[in-house]
Scaffold this motif. Structure first.
Motif, mmCIF file in Angstrom:
data_model
loop_
_atom_site.group_PDB
_atom_site.id
_atom_site.type_symbol
_atom_site.label_atom_id
_atom_site.label_comp_id
_atom_site.label_asym_id
_atom_site.label_seq_id
_atom_site.Cartn_x
_atom_site.Cartn_y
_atom_site.Cartn_z
ATOM 1 N N ALA A 236 30.311 31.971 61.667
ATOM 2 C CA ALA A 236 30.858 32.223 63.003
ATOM 3 C C ALA A 236 32.237 31.589 63.151
ATOM 4 O O ALA A 236 33.185 32.235 63.638
ATOM 5 N N VAL A 237 32.365 30.346 62.740
ATOM 6 C CA VAL A 237 33.655 29.653 62.835
ATOM 7 C C VAL A 237 34.704 30.347 61.963
ATOM 8 O O VAL A 237 35.847 30.550 62.377
ATOM 9 N N THR A 238 34.316 30.717 60.752
ATOM 10 C CA THR A 238 35.254 31.370 59.832
ATOM 11 C C THR A 238 35.728 32.710 60.375
ATOM 12 O O THR A 238 36.931 33.026 60.341
ATOM 13 N N LEU A 239 34.810 33.512 60.895
ATOM 14 C CA LEU A 239 35.171 34.833 61.413
ATOM 15 C C LEU A 239 36.049 34.726 62.652
ATOM 16 O O LEU A 239 36.998 35.502 62.833
ATOM 17 N N MET A 240 35.746 33.778 63.532
ATOM 18 C CA MET A 240 36.575 33.590 64.718
ATOM 19 C C MET A 240 37.981 33.143 64.331
ATOM 20 O O MET A 240 38.976 33.586 64.913
#
Length: 407
Positions: A236-240
């Motif tokens: 989630a953090v990487t995609l955001m």
């Protein structure tokens, strides 16, 4: 009922096997597709929605682990509801699990088709169901070995993609929001994310095939959930950070992310990983549904022929074949989004009954209460069509139960 109908399954699975089967269910196709629609619903509150889904999943997992340790039988919440709340609630849990997870099986099979051969997705889905049903028919150990290989491949693909994105120099931590979004949107996103979390139940439904279940099942559920949460939070953090607002419109977030990071060569690898992940989820789902069908058949809520255990492979082969045929038909006809929405509603009802059952155990605390409330609230926030369809099918199941009792 004949003596063959009560043939026990063999306890062959240790902690590692049980954890791997749980991971194969949770870190499946959902991780490749769920963040786009979840971001669209939650907006900047995606991480909050992930936290809500994780809290509900933790409560459900804890309740399931306590119950599985006390009742180490095949069937999961079908058994727990029957023993703790009464026969009807056990039946309703089993009905919810079987119909909801068969819809989920169809969704996973269609995901394989959409990634492997989009123009013939339904045909590929049917072939995938047939192949994995054959694997399950050959015995639980072969299923565990294949699941271990699939989990290893999927984790390797995810790790490679995250590393490529993180090292690209194109991420922006300023795109990561910690607050924002509407409460309704966050809860709807939590429902979508919960769909991807829900595989830990597969461990509990295999209770009759796990060695030392009182120790193995709770530990395996907690370990599998912890690993999955760590993977989802990292993704989630990487995609955001790489996609920002574009995440909410992405149909294939991880593929779009590696392309945005300048690592387009990884996109085919990601697509193969998504197909493999869907196969892993489908394999574990067929295992869990067939075992619940076995337990319900033993109690006369499904045809007694489904309770027969194969003398050589020690698996409920008739239940597995029946599940495979039904899922293949649904996969040949259904729409993947409708299958996911319906499955989410039914599975949340299943876990609501699990939490209510756990509340009746000695040493009460707030975990089952939070889990029960969370399941009901998140289920109510799903799209209206999913709620109506799910409620209608549950009502049909209750009617079948009532008519059978009257007869």
């Amino acid at each position: 009922m004949s003596s063959a109908d009560q043939t026990p399954l063999r306890r062959r699975l240790g902690t590692t096997d049980a954890v791997v089967i749980g991971l194969g269910s949770m870190i499946g196709a959902g991780v490749f597709v769920v963040f786009g629609p979840a971001a669209a619903a939650a907006g900047p509150g995606l991480l909050v929605a992930l936290a809500v889904a994780a809290v509900v999943a933790y409560c459900n997992a804890t309740s399931s682990a306590r119950l599985a340790a006390r009742y180490p039988q095949s069937g999961g919440t079908y058994v727990y509801g029957r023993e703790r709340l009464g026969e009807f609630w056990g039946y309703l849990a089993g009905w919810s699990f079987v119909v909801g997870k068969m819809a989920s099986c169809a969704a996973m099979a269609l995901t394989v088709g959409l990634y492997v051969w989009p123009g013939h997705a339904h045909a590929v889905a049917v072939a995938a169901v047939a192949g994995l049903t054959t694997v399950n028919y050959r015995g639980i150990q072969k299923s565990a070995v294949l699941t271990r290989v699939i989990v290893a491949v999927v984790l390797a693909v995810l790790a490679g993609a995250v590393a490529a994105i993180a090292l690209s120099g194109r991420t922006d931590l300023g795109r990561i929001a910690l607050i924002g979004g509407t409460p309704a949107g966050i809860l709807q996103a939590a429902g979508l994310l919960f769909f991807a979390f829900a595989g830990y139940a597969r461990i509990a439904t295999l209770g009759e095939e796990v060695r030392d279940p009182a120790h193995t099942i709770p530990r395996a559920i907690q370990l599998a959930l912890a690993v999955t949460l760590a993977v989802y939070a990292t993704l989630a953090v990487t995609l955001m950070a790489i996609l920002g607002p574009n995440l909410s419109t992405s149909a294939a977030p991880l593929a779009d992310a590696v392309r945005a990071a300048g690592a387009g060569w990884l996109e085919p690898v990601v697509r193969v990983g998504a197909a493999v992940a869907a196969l892993g989820s489908l394999l574990s789902l067929i295992l869990g549904v067939s075992r619940t069908g076995l337990a319900m058949a033993r109690d006369g809520h499904l045809p007694s022929a489904l309770a027969v255990v194969h003398p050589r492979f020690a698996v409920p082969h008739r239940a597995e074949v029946t599940v495979g045929v039904i899922v293949a038909v649904v996969a040949a006809l259904a729409d993947v989004r409708a299958a996911i929405g319906f499955s989410s509603f039914a599975v949340l009802v299943y876990y609501a009954i699990a939490n209510a059952s756990a509340w009746t155990l000695p040493g009460r605390d707030l975990v089952p209460v939070v889990g029960l409330a969370g399941c009901l609230v998140v289920a109510a926030c799903l799209p209206l069509a999913s709620v109506i369809a799910g409620a209608a099918v549950l009502a049909a199941g209750a009617l079948i139960y009532t008519l059978a009792r009257l007869r």
